[in-house]
Every structure is written in C-alpha cells, then in structure tokens.
Design an enzyme around this catalytic site. Structure first.
Site, short mmCIF file in Angstrom:
data_model
loop_
_atom_site.label_atom_id
_atom_site.label_comp_id
_atom_site.label_asym_id
_atom_site.label_seq_id
_atom_site.Cartn_x
_atom_site.Cartn_y
_atom_site.Cartn_z
N LYS A 124 1.45 -0.64 3.91
CA LYS A 124 2.03 -1.00 2.62
C LYS A 124 1.47 -2.35 2.21
O LYS A 124 2.04 -3.40 2.54
CB LYS A 124 3.55 -1.03 2.71
CG LYS A 124 4.22 -1.15 1.36
CD LYS A 124 5.71 -0.94 1.45
CE LYS A 124 6.29 -1.01 0.06
NZ LYS A 124 7.71 -0.92 0.04
N SER A 146 16.07 0.60 1.23
CA SER A 146 15.23 -0.42 1.86
C SER A 146 15.84 -1.80 1.68
O SER A 146 16.47 -2.09 0.66
CB SER A 146 13.83 -0.43 1.22
OG SER A 146 13.17 0.77 1.47
N ARG A 195 6.29 11.09 2.43
CA ARG A 195 5.92 9.88 1.70
C ARG A 195 4.54 10.05 1.07
O ARG A 195 3.52 9.82 1.70
CB ARG A 195 5.90 8.69 2.66
CG ARG A 195 5.59 7.37 2.02
CD ARG A 195 5.60 6.28 3.09
NE ARG A 195 5.51 4.97 2.56
CZ ARG A 195 4.39 4.25 2.52
NH1 ARG A 195 3.27 4.74 2.98
NH2 ARG A 195 4.40 3.03 2.02
#
Length: 186
Positions: free
Chosen positions: A121, A93, A27
């Site tokens: 996030k 997601s 990521r």
C-alpha cells in the site's frame, strides 16, 4: 487466532485457504464493481465450500452482490450502516489510537496498522510499530487484527501485543508458515 489473508486472484485464495486462512479478504484496487463481483465469484465459492469467511474490501454493494460474509472499510469508504443493516461482518481500518477509539463498538473488528512499512500500500500511513499496536489493543474492546508488513517472522509479536489475528498480503502464498509462527507463540 485469525489469519486474515488479502487476495486478488483465485489461486492466491486457494493457497491461503490451504495454508489455514480463517478469513479471505477480496481486495481488488482500481477496478469496477462489476469486475470485483465477476472475479470474486470463484473465490467466494471456494471459501463457502471450505468454511472460510469471505470479506470484500471497500465496497458494501459488491459484498452484498457476492453474498459475502463481511466487508472491510477504510477511512474514505462509506456504507458501514448499510453493512450492519444487512448483517455483514464489518471491519474498519485504524492507523492511530484515535481512529481505533472511534471505530470501537461500531465494527466487528479493527484492522490496525500498518504495524511495519508495507510495499502493498504505497499511500499507507506511517507505521505504528508494535508499541502502537499494543496501545490500540489495550484501549479498545473490539477485536484487533494487525495489518501492514506482517510475515512469518513477526506475526507472533503482533499476537503477543494483543491482536486477535494478523492480516497478510505478500505472505499469502506462505500462509501456512505465518500460521505456524503464530501458533508457536501461543
């Protein structure tokens, strides 16, 4: 139980694998595809040697270039069809019951959450809580991995709510503790 660890450097990937990660998700945010691929070669190799699935975040083409096992796509990402055409494991997601239902049957797993607030996030949706996670798990046949604010103290709660696994970022350096917490609850 899947221990899905999101990493952005080789050392964290190594610690995650040593801690029992079953999936390492590469990521890297706000970098070029070339950087994702270049920096992803060593973690990909590590995972291949250790028999740990390697998934690339957000970018099907980078996943293909790295020979990844899969790709995880968020709401705004494209390429689910291409991922499936090439045999990649596909994660999607879902931040709501509606999104989870839409992903059901199209993904190999659904990353549901955030379950709790997460500093990893900043633009994350509001937390769905354990109740929301349980509703999603009960409503879909696709395996669910809980995401958002997961650590050794709350991972087992997610499994009891119906998730098949948990995804961690901040707890990646202590993946062994997360694994022990979940194993103790099973």
């Amino acid at each position: 139980m899947k221990l899905h660890v999101l990493v952005d450097e080789l050392e964290t990937a190594r610690l995650a694998v040593e801690g029992g990660a079953t999936v390492v998700q590469w990521r890297l945010k706000d970098v070029s595809r070339a950087d994702v691929v270049e920096r992803g070669r060593a973690p990909r190799s590590l995972c291949a040697r250790r028999g740990v699935a390697f998934v690339v975040n957000d970018d099907v083409e980078a996943a293909l270039m790295l020979g990844a096992d899969g790709v995880h796509l968020g709401r705004g990402d494209h390429g689910a069809e291409r991922a499936k055409e090439h045999g990649l494991v596909l994660g999607l997601s879902a931040a709501s019951l509606e999104e989870a239902r839409a992903a059901n049957g199209h993904a190999d797993y659904i990353g549901a959450g955030p379950v709790w607030t997460t500093p990893s996030k900043p633009d994350a949706d509001p937390p769905i809580g354990v109740e929301g996670l349980g509703e999603i798990c009960a409503a879909v046949s696709t395996p669910v991995v809980a995401i958002g604010g997961i650590n050794a103290d709350n991972a087992a709660v997610c499994i009891r709510a119906g998730a098949v696994g948990v995804a961690v970022i901040r707890a990646a350096r202590d993946a062994a503790a997360v694994r022990r917490a979940v194993d103790a609850a099973l």
